[in-house]
Design a protein around this motif. Structure first.
Motif, PDB file in Angstrom:
ATOM      1  N   CYS A   1     -17.840  41.415 -21.706  1.00  0.00           N
ATOM      2  CA  CYS A   1     -18.037  41.072 -23.116  1.00  0.00           C
ATOM      3  C   CYS A   1     -17.820  42.324 -23.965  1.00  0.00           C
ATOM      4  O   CYS A   1     -18.539  43.313 -23.784  1.00  0.00           O
TER       5      CYS A   1
ATOM      6  N   ASP B   1     -23.796  35.986 -25.902  1.00  0.00           N
ATOM      7  CA  ASP B   1     -23.888  35.435 -27.259  1.00  0.00           C
ATOM      8  C   ASP B   1     -22.967  34.240 -27.502  1.00  0.00           C
ATOM      9  O   ASP B   1     -22.863  33.750 -28.621  1.00  0.00           O
TER      10      ASP B   1
ATOM     11  N   SER C   1     -19.897  34.050 -27.789  1.00  0.00           N
ATOM     12  CA  SER C   1     -18.718  34.341 -28.608  1.00  0.00           C
ATOM     13  C   SER C   1     -17.466  33.968 -27.838  1.00  0.00           C
ATOM     14  O   SER C   1     -17.383  34.184 -26.624  1.00  0.00           O
TER      15      SER C   1
ATOM     16  N   TYR D   1     -13.273  34.371 -27.369  1.00  0.00           N
ATOM     17  CA  TYR D   1     -12.163  35.284 -27.606  1.00  0.00           C
ATOM     18  C   TYR D   1     -10.871  34.590 -27.188  1.00  0.00           C
ATOM     19  O   TYR D   1     -10.779  34.067 -26.080  1.00  0.00           O
TER      20      TYR D   1
ATOM     21  N   GLY E   1     -11.842  37.843 -31.357  1.00  0.00           N
ATOM     22  CA  GLY E   1     -12.957  36.913 -31.360  1.00  0.00           C
ATOM     23  C   GLY E   1     -13.788  36.954 -32.619  1.00  0.00           C
ATOM     24  O   GLY E   1     -14.882  36.413 -32.662  1.00  0.00           O
TER      25      GLY E   1
ATOM     26  N   LYS F   1     -15.328  39.474 -33.897  1.00  0.00           N
ATOM     27  CA  LYS F   1     -16.403  40.466 -33.814  1.00  0.00           C
ATOM     28  C   LYS F   1     -15.800  41.856 -34.001  1.00  0.00           C
ATOM     29  O   LYS F   1     -14.597  42.008 -34.182  1.00  0.00           O
TER      30      LYS F   1
END
Length: 138
Positions: free
Chosen positions: A82, A105, A107, A109, A116, A118
């Motif tokens: 991650c 989390d 998330s 990608y 993603g 972030k």
């Protein structure tokens, strides 16, 4: 005028060939040497013959690598760690279609871009293909 066009073309090629330091210098993912040869004749890597069919490969990189064919003769390879979490806090990302999902989390990608939404994108590796062999390295 020809000199200006040559300069613009040269600059575009120069930037297209440069590494993305933002993704490859991620403070959350240690730098491990990667040198993997994947043979698409083997059942484990057979999905890599077709676009948009990612494969997780353990024991390479920080938490394994995710490889996906993106087009004719082109592939992407990313670390399965991650990118926006502390290294030891999450397990390897899982594959959900053309996305990698972080276990911490949730998330997502995109495996075409590594993005993603972030701060850090996925850590990307170089890929070359020759016949049935896909070489992933850094």
């Amino acid at each position: 005028m020809k000199k200006i066009w040559f300069f613009i073309a040269f600059t575009a090629v120069l930037f297209a060939c440069s590494d993305n330091n933002r993704s490859n210098n991620n403070p959350n993912i240690p730098n491990y040497s990667v040198n993997a040869y994947l043979d698409t004749n083997l059942p484990t890597y057979n999905k890599l013959l077709y676009p948009s069919n990612p494969v997780y490969v353990a024991n390479y990189g920080a938490k394994g690598i995710i490889v996906m064919k993106t087009g004719e003769g082109t592939y992407n390879a990313f670390d399965a760690a991650c990118p926006n979490q502390a290294f030891n806090s999450c397990t390897a990302m899982t594959i959900d279609g053309i996305y990698a999902v972080c276990s911490c989390d949730k998330s997502q990608y995109n495996l075409f871009t590594g993005l993603g939404g972030k701060e850090y994108p996925m850590k990307q590796y170089r890929v070359e293909s020759s016949g049935t062999i896909i070489h992933v390295y850094n």
